[in-house]
Every structure is written in structure tokens, then in C-alpha cells.
Write a protein that holds these residues in place. Structure first.
Motif, PDB file in Angstrom:
ATOM      1  N   GLY A 195      19.248  10.853  -0.146  1.00 38.62           N
ATOM      2  CA  GLY A 195      20.263   9.955  -0.678  1.00 38.62           C
ATOM      3  C   GLY A 195      19.948   8.507  -0.361  1.00 38.62           C
ATOM      4  O   GLY A 195      20.152   7.621  -1.198  1.00 38.62           O
ATOM      5  N   ALA A 196      19.428   8.243   0.837  1.00 38.47           N
ATOM      6  CA  ALA A 196      19.059   6.876   1.212  1.00 38.47           C
ATOM      7  C   ALA A 196      17.877   6.385   0.385  1.00 38.47           C
ATOM      8  O   ALA A 196      17.863   5.236  -0.085  1.00 38.47           O
ATOM      9  N   PHE A 197      16.860   7.246   0.190  1.00 38.10           N
ATOM     10  CA  PHE A 197      15.716   6.862  -0.636  1.00 38.10           C
ATOM     11  C   PHE A 197      16.145   6.610  -2.082  1.00 38.10           C
ATOM     12  O   PHE A 197      15.698   5.651  -2.728  1.00 38.10           O
ATOM     13  N   ASP A 198      17.003   7.488  -2.610  1.00 38.40           N
ATOM     14  CA  ASP A 198      17.475   7.322  -3.988  1.00 38.40           C
ATOM     15  C   ASP A 198      18.263   6.021  -4.134  1.00 38.40           C
ATOM     16  O   ASP A 198      18.151   5.329  -5.153  1.00 38.40           O
ATOM     17  N   ALA A 199      19.052   5.690  -3.128  1.00 35.30           N
ATOM     18  CA  ALA A 199      19.802   4.436  -3.157  1.00 35.30           C
ATOM     19  C   ALA A 199      18.855   3.241  -3.179  1.00 35.30           C
ATOM     20  O   ALA A 199      19.121   2.233  -3.856  1.00 35.30           O
ATOM     21  N   ALA A 200      17.757   3.341  -2.436  1.00 32.27           N
ATOM     22  CA  ALA A 200      16.779   2.254  -2.435  1.00 32.27           C
ATOM     23  C   ALA A 200      16.161   2.076  -3.815  1.00 32.27           C
ATOM     24  O   ALA A 200      15.945   0.944  -4.277  1.00 32.27           O
ATOM     25  N   LEU A 201      15.884   3.187  -4.499  1.00 31.70           N
ATOM     26  CA  LEU A 201      15.314   3.104  -5.850  1.00 31.70           C
ATOM     27  C   LEU A 201      16.286   2.433  -6.814  1.00 31.70           C
ATOM     28  O   LEU A 201      15.901   1.602  -7.634  1.00 31.70           O
ATOM     29  N   VAL A 202      17.566   2.794  -6.709  1.00 35.15           N
ATOM     30  CA  VAL A 202      18.575   2.183  -7.577  1.00 35.15           C
ATOM     31  C   VAL A 202      18.710   0.697  -7.257  1.00 35.15           C
ATOM     32  O   VAL A 202      18.731  -0.159  -8.146  1.00 35.15           O
ATOM     33  N   LYS A 203      18.789   0.383  -5.975  1.00 31.29           N
ATOM     34  CA  LYS A 203      19.008  -0.991  -5.543  1.00 31.29           C
ATOM     35  C   LYS A 203      17.808  -1.890  -5.840  1.00 31.29           C
ATOM     36  O   LYS A 203      17.955  -3.123  -5.930  1.00 31.29           O
ATOM     37  N   ALA A 204      16.616  -1.311  -6.021  1.00 35.03           N
ATOM     38  CA  ALA A 204      15.414  -2.113  -6.257  1.00 35.03           C
ATOM     39  C   ALA A 204      15.538  -2.985  -7.504  1.00 35.03           C
ATOM     40  O   ALA A 204      14.912  -4.045  -7.598  1.00 35.03           O
ATOM     41  N   ILE A 205      16.374  -2.577  -8.432  1.00 38.85           N
ATOM     42  CA  ILE A 205      16.533  -3.348  -9.667  1.00 38.85           C
ATOM     43  C   ILE A 205      17.127  -4.721  -9.391  1.00 38.85           C
ATOM     44  O   ILE A 205      17.005  -5.641 -10.208  1.00 38.85           O
ATOM     45  N   THR A 206      17.771  -4.894  -8.234  1.00 36.86           N
ATOM     46  CA  THR A 206      18.378  -6.188  -7.933  1.00 36.86           C
ATOM     47  C   THR A 206      17.342  -7.270  -7.644  1.00 36.86           C
ATOM     48  O   THR A 206      17.683  -8.458  -7.693  1.00 36.86           O
ATOM     49  N   ILE A 207      16.100  -6.886  -7.373  1.00 39.70           N
ATOM     50  CA  ILE A 207      15.065  -7.893  -7.121  1.00 39.70           C
ATOM     51  C   ILE A 207      14.776  -8.692  -8.394  1.00 39.70           C
ATOM     52  O   ILE A 207      14.928  -9.922  -8.409  1.00 39.70           O
ATOM     53  N   PRO A 208      14.351  -8.036  -9.496  1.00 38.66           N
ATOM     54  CA  PRO A 208      14.160  -8.831 -10.725  1.00 38.66           C
ATOM     55  C   PRO A 208      15.455  -9.443 -11.233  1.00 38.66           C
ATOM     56  O   PRO A 208      15.446 -10.546 -11.794  1.00 38.66           O
ATOM     57  N   ALA A 209      16.586  -8.756 -11.037  1.00 38.96           N
ATOM     58  CA  ALA A 209      17.854  -9.311 -11.493  1.00 38.96           C
ATOM     59  C   ALA A 209      18.189 -10.602 -10.761  1.00 38.96           C
ATOM     60  O   ALA A 209      18.684 -11.571 -11.359  1.00 38.96           O
ATOM     61  N   SER A 210      17.922 -10.638  -9.463  1.00 41.94           N
ATOM     62  CA  SER A 210      18.197 -11.847  -8.692  1.00 41.94           C
ATOM     63  C   SER A 210      17.278 -12.995  -9.084  1.00 41.94           C
ATOM     64  O   SER A 210      17.675 -14.168  -9.061  1.00 41.94           O
ATOM     65  N   LEU A 211      16.049 -12.672  -9.474  1.00 39.50           N
ATOM     66  CA  LEU A 211      15.150 -13.711  -9.981  1.00 39.50           C
ATOM     67  C   LEU A 211      15.679 -14.292 -11.287  1.00 39.50           C
ATOM     68  O   LEU A 211      15.582 -15.503 -11.529  1.00 39.50           O
ATOM     69  N   VAL A 212      16.247 -13.432 -12.123  1.00 29.98           N
ATOM     70  CA  VAL A 212      16.884 -13.916 -13.346  1.00 29.98           C
ATOM     71  C   VAL A 212      18.004 -14.892 -13.004  1.00 29.98           C
ATOM     72  O   VAL A 212      18.152 -15.949 -13.623  1.00 29.98           O
ATOM     73  N   ALA A 213      18.799 -14.554 -11.987  1.00 29.66           N
ATOM     74  CA  ALA A 213      19.886 -15.435 -11.576  1.00 29.66           C
ATOM     75  C   ALA A 213      19.366 -16.774 -11.075  1.00 29.66           C
ATOM     76  O   ALA A 213      19.933 -17.830 -11.385  1.00 29.66           O
ATOM     77  N   VAL A 214      18.278 -16.762 -10.300  1.00 29.24           N
ATOM     78  CA  VAL A 214      17.699 -18.009  -9.794  1.00 29.24           C
ATOM     79  C   VAL A 214      17.268 -18.903 -10.950  1.00 29.24           C
ATOM     80  O   VAL A 214      17.483 -20.123 -10.939  1.00 29.24           O
ATOM     81  N   VAL A 215      16.660 -18.294 -11.975  1.00 30.73           N
ATOM     82  CA  VAL A 215      16.188 -19.061 -13.131  1.00 30.73           C
ATOM     83  C   VAL A 215      17.354 -19.626 -13.941  1.00 30.73           C
ATOM     84  O   VAL A 215      17.323 -20.770 -14.409  1.00 30.73           O
ATOM     85  N   LEU A 216      18.403 -18.830 -14.108  1.00 31.97           N
ATOM     86  CA  LEU A 216      19.501 -19.215 -15.006  1.00 31.97           C
ATOM     87  C   LEU A 216      20.625 -19.987 -14.335  1.00 31.97           C
ATOM     88  O   LEU A 216      21.481 -20.540 -15.033  1.00 31.97           O
ATOM     89  N   ILE A 217      20.660 -20.031 -13.009  1.00 36.62           N
ATOM     90  CA  ILE A 217      21.826 -20.555 -12.302  1.00 36.62           C
ATOM     91  C   ILE A 217      22.144 -21.993 -12.688  1.00 36.62           C
ATOM     92  O   ILE A 217      23.320 -22.383 -12.728  1.00 36.62           O
ATOM     93  N   ASP A 218      21.133 -22.802 -13.006  1.00 32.90           N
ATOM     94  CA  ASP A 218      21.380 -24.185 -13.412  1.00 32.90           C
ATOM     95  C   ASP A 218      21.130 -24.412 -14.894  1.00 32.90           C
ATOM     96  O   ASP A 218      21.242 -25.550 -15.369  1.00 32.90           O
ATOM     97  N   ARG A 219      20.812 -23.347 -15.628  1.00 30.49           N
ATOM     98  CA  ARG A 219      20.588 -23.468 -17.067  1.00 30.49           C
ATOM     99  C   ARG A 219      21.768 -22.950 -17.882  1.00 30.49           C
ATOM    100  O   ARG A 219      21.935 -23.321 -19.045  1.00 30.49           O
ATOM    101  N   MET A 220      22.550 -22.066 -17.306  1.00 32.46           N
ATOM    102  CA  MET A 220      23.777 -21.582 -17.914  1.00 32.46           C
ATOM    103  C   MET A 220      24.962 -22.060 -17.073  1.00 32.46           C
ATOM    104  O   MET A 220      24.795 -22.390 -15.901  1.00 32.46           O
ATOM    105  N   SER A 221      26.118 -22.087 -17.674  1.00 32.73           N
ATOM    106  CA  SER A 221      27.298 -22.385 -16.863  1.00 32.73           C
ATOM    107  C   SER A 221      27.558 -21.212 -15.935  1.00 32.73           C
ATOM    108  O   SER A 221      27.243 -20.056 -16.241  1.00 32.73           O
ATOM    109  N   ARG A 222      28.118 -21.502 -14.760  1.00 29.21           N
ATOM    110  CA  ARG A 222      28.479 -20.439 -13.832  1.00 29.21           C
ATOM    111  C   ARG A 222      29.419 -19.444 -14.529  1.00 29.21           C
ATOM    112  O   ARG A 222      29.340 -18.245 -14.317  1.00 29.21           O
TER     113      ARG A 222
END
Length: 414
Positions: free
Chosen positions: A254-281
Motif C-alpha cells: 500500500g505504501a509503494f502503491d501510494a508512492a506511485l500515485v503520488k509521483a504524478i505530483t512532480i510534473p504537476a508541480s513543475l506545471v504550477a511553477v511555470v504557470l504561477i505567474d502566467r495565469m491568474s491565481r
């Protein structure tokens, strides 16, 4: 020797960010420990998840107290002292002789983590220039994802190889990680911009913060934070246990599976870094809320109506919900109070917003525990999805359409 002011800004972000990473590690570690703790002391799922509630109650108290304290006496002393409490409480949890002591330890750990989340972002907002505030804080939250992943991955390894007492090793590891950070934080100096202010009394801070809640978007963002954390901390604190239940796997799996699911937040957070000042909050936040709500509602309905879903389908739906959350409200709800608020109430505003989020987490964990007991995990996931839809509605109705208002309020005392 303390570092001089010229190097403060360049070093403050990684030093501050390490504290948020550590807090995220700890929250994921306790969620990975739920299943073995339940088995060791023969507890129900509802009782063991009360550890998550205790942690969030502590975070609520820590956020409220620390925000006002940091505006009154400064940020540095507060973010150094909280690490001492964190290390002590983590060790107490690791050696807890029974569930009652473990609950007290988790409450104290929550206070320490709540302090960090309330004060780190105002500290960074004080030391970086105006046009870098949003992106700098988004980078800190990007790093927090690695803390969660590390806890899930390390938790899986420890639980698989150490055995039933592996949860003690996992919780105790957080204390060891806090020690080097304590050394670095002791070398920080107070931000010159805060040092030039005349601190308000506690009474003045309360009145000024109340005004900001009513008239400066802080109240709306605090409500959005509450609704987001209903789902984010709600599902985050039960994710390994949820996967164990749905997939009928072991605690380590269950812990390993959670890590696999949570791994998607890495590219998602990079998207947020790129867009944070290009889109309105506002736009980024609404998109994230809706994007998280849809897969959670779909998965919840499938479980309620007993539709067969493959493990891959379950994982993809959960990953999709995590992606949109991490790319939007996971960042905007945290950083906006430090941008909205005038410098003299920056930490108080952040503390109030974070306390609102912890209340949301308490509602999320408690609501899920009740619903999963009465109607199964599908009802709990629907609860999370509905909270996200409400968060999108609040953001649409009450937040400013552009970022220009945020930047102005974040720089000039009002």
C-alpha cells in the motif's frame, strides 16, 4: 557565524523549503504507518485514523499561534524553535508504549509542522523581491512532493524488511532528518524588511487580521484552503490504507502503491511553477479544483455502485486527481495569503489560512472515517470530490481575476 543579509535571499528558499519537505515527509510517514499500527494494537480503521486527526489538530493550533507570534517577535526564532519540538515529538512517537502516548506525540508533532507551514512562507516573502515571491514559494511546494514520496517509498521498504515494528523506525527517522536542518536554520538572520517594521501588539494584529478577512480576499482564500485540504490532507492521510483496502494488499505494498500515485505530483508541480505567474491565481485554482473533483467523483461512484475497476484504472483516477490538485490549489491556496497580506500581518494571515486548512483536514479525515465505516470508501471519495467542487465555486465567486492586486498588497503596507 550567522550569514550576512546579502546571502540571506539565496539561501532562505532551500533552508525554508527543507522544513516544508520535512513536514510533508512526516505527514506521509504517519499515513504509511496506519496499517501496521492498526494490526499491532488491534484497532479499527476509524480509531487508527484518529492519529491523523490529532496531527491536524496540532497543526491548527500551531498555525494560529505561530502566525501571530512571528508577526510580533520575528520569523527566525519561531522556525528554529519549532524544529526542537518536532525532533522531540518524533522520538516520543517512535518509542510510544501505547496508543494514548502515540496520540499525544502526534499532536505535538502537528503543532511543530503547523508552525513551519505558517511561518516559512512569510519568511520567504520577506526576503525575496516582489516579482519572485510566487514562483519562489511554488518551488518550495514543489520540493514538498519529494518528502511525501520519500516517506511512502522508505515506508514501504522499512515495513517490508523490519516487520511489525517498522512503523517505529519510520516515525523516528523524521527526528534524525530534523537535526541538520536545525543547524542551518540557526544561521539564518531576520529579514531586513521585517526588521524595519514596527511590530503591532497582539490586539492590533487580531484587529488588523480581522479586517483583512472581511475586505482583502483573505477570508475567501481561507475558505478555499479549507475545502481543498478536506480532500488533500483527507485523502493524503488515508491513501496507503485506502489502497490496502481497495486492492487487498499488504501495508508495504500500500505504501509503494501510494508512492506511485503520488509521483504524478512532480510534473504537476513543475506545471504550477511555470504557470504561477502566467495565469491568474484564480484561473489556476479553479482549474485544479475541477480537475481533481471529476476523477474523485468517478472513482467514488464506481465504488458505491460496486463496478469492477482494475488496479490500473483506480491508480489512474487517483493520479489524475493528484495531478490537477498539485498543479493548482495545492500551490495557490498556500502562497496567496503571504502575497495578499501587508507585511506587518503577513505571518498572521498565513497562520489563519493554514489553520483553516488544518480544520479542513480534520473535517476530511473525520468525515472519511465516518463515511467509510457507514457506507464504504466510495462514499468517502464522493465526499472529497464534492468538497473540490465547492472550492471551485468559492474561487470563482470571491477571488480577484488578476494577480496585480496580489502583488500590490504583498509589497505595500495597507
Amino acid at each position: 557565524m550567522p550569514m550576512n543579509a546579502s546571502t540571506q535571499a539565496s539561501r532562505a528558499i532551500p533552508i525554508a523549503g527543507a522544513g516544508i519537505v520535512l513536514g510533508s515527509y512526516d505527514l506521509a510517514a504517519i499515513s504509511a504507518a496506519f496499517a501496521p499500527i492498526r494490526d499491532q494494537w488491534h484497532l479499527s480503521a476509524g480509531v487508527v485514523t484518529s492519529l491523523g486527526t490529532a496531527t491536524l489538530v496540532g497543526m491548527l493550533v500551531g498555525s494560529l499561534a505561530a502566525g501571530f507570534l512571528a508577526d510580533r517577535i520575528g520569523r527566525r526564532a519561531v522556525i528554529v524553535g519549532d524544529l526542537l519540538l518536532f525532533a522531540f515529538s518524533a522520538l516520543l512517537a517512535a518509542f510510544a508504549p501505547d496508543f494514548a502516548v502515540l496520540t499525544v506525540a502526534r499532536l505535538a508533532t502537528g503543532v511543530a509542522v503547523g508552525v513551519d507551514f505558517a511561518v516559512v512562507f512569510p519568511f520567504v516573502a520577506d526576503v525575496v523581491t516582489s516579482h519572485k515571491k510566487g514562483r519562489s514559494m511554488a518551488w518550495i511546494l514543489f520540493g514538498a512532493n519529494f518528502g511525501t514520496l520519500a516517506a511512502y517509498g522508505l515506508g514501504g521498504l522499512i515495513l517490508a524488511h523490519v516487520g511489525p515494528l517498522g512503523w517505529r523506525v519510520l516515525l523516528g527517522s523524521a527526528a534524525l532528518l530534523a537535526l541538520p536542518l536545525l543547524v542551518f536554520r540557526r544561521r539564518l538572520i531576520e529579514a531586513p524588511s521585517w526588521s524595519l517594521l514596527t511590530p503591532l501588539t497582539f490586539g492590533q494584529l487580531r484587529r488588523r487580521a480581522a479586517l483583512a478577512i472581511r475586505h482583502e480576499h483573505l477570508g475567501a482564500q481561507a475558505l478555499a484552503t479549507l475545502l481543498y485540504q478536506v480532500t488533500d490532507q483527507g485523502i493524503g492521510l488515508v491513501l496507503p490504507l485506502l489502497l490496502v483496502t481497495m486492492l487487498q494488499t499488504s501495508a508495504s505494498s500500500g505504501a509503494f502503491d501510494a508512492a506511485l500515485v503520488k509521483a504524478i505530483t512532480i510534473p504537476a508541480s513543475l506545471v504550477a511553477v511555470v504557470l504561477i505567474d502566467r495565469m491568474s491565481r484564480r484561473s489556476l485554482q479553479i482549474t485544479g479544483f475541477v480537475g481533481r473533483a471529476v476523477p474523485l467523483c468517478l472513482l467514488g461512484l464506481a465504488l458505491v455502485y460496486d463496478l469492477h475497476l482494475s488496479p490500473l484504472a483506480i491508480g489512474l483516477l487517483l493520479a489524475c486527481s493528484y495531478f490537477f490538485g498539485a498543479a493548482g490549489p495545492d500551490k495557490t491556496t498556500v502562497i496567496s495569503p503571504s502575497e495578499y497580506a501587508a507585511p506587518e500581518i503577513r505571518a498572521s494571515s498565513q497562520g489563519l489560512s493554514q489553520a483553516s486548512g488544518r480544520l479542513g483536514g480534520i473535517i476530511g479525515v473525520t468525515g472519511y472515517a465516518i463515511l467509510v465505516t457507514v457506507a464504504g470508501p466510495g462514499a468517502g471519495l464522493l465526499f472529497f470530490g464534492i468538497a473540490c467542487l465547492l472550492g471551485a465555486g468559492v474561487s470563482l465567486a470571491a477571488l480577484p481575476r488578476s494577480n496585480s492586486n496580489i502583488a500590490r498588497n504583498g509589497d505595500d503596507p495597507l
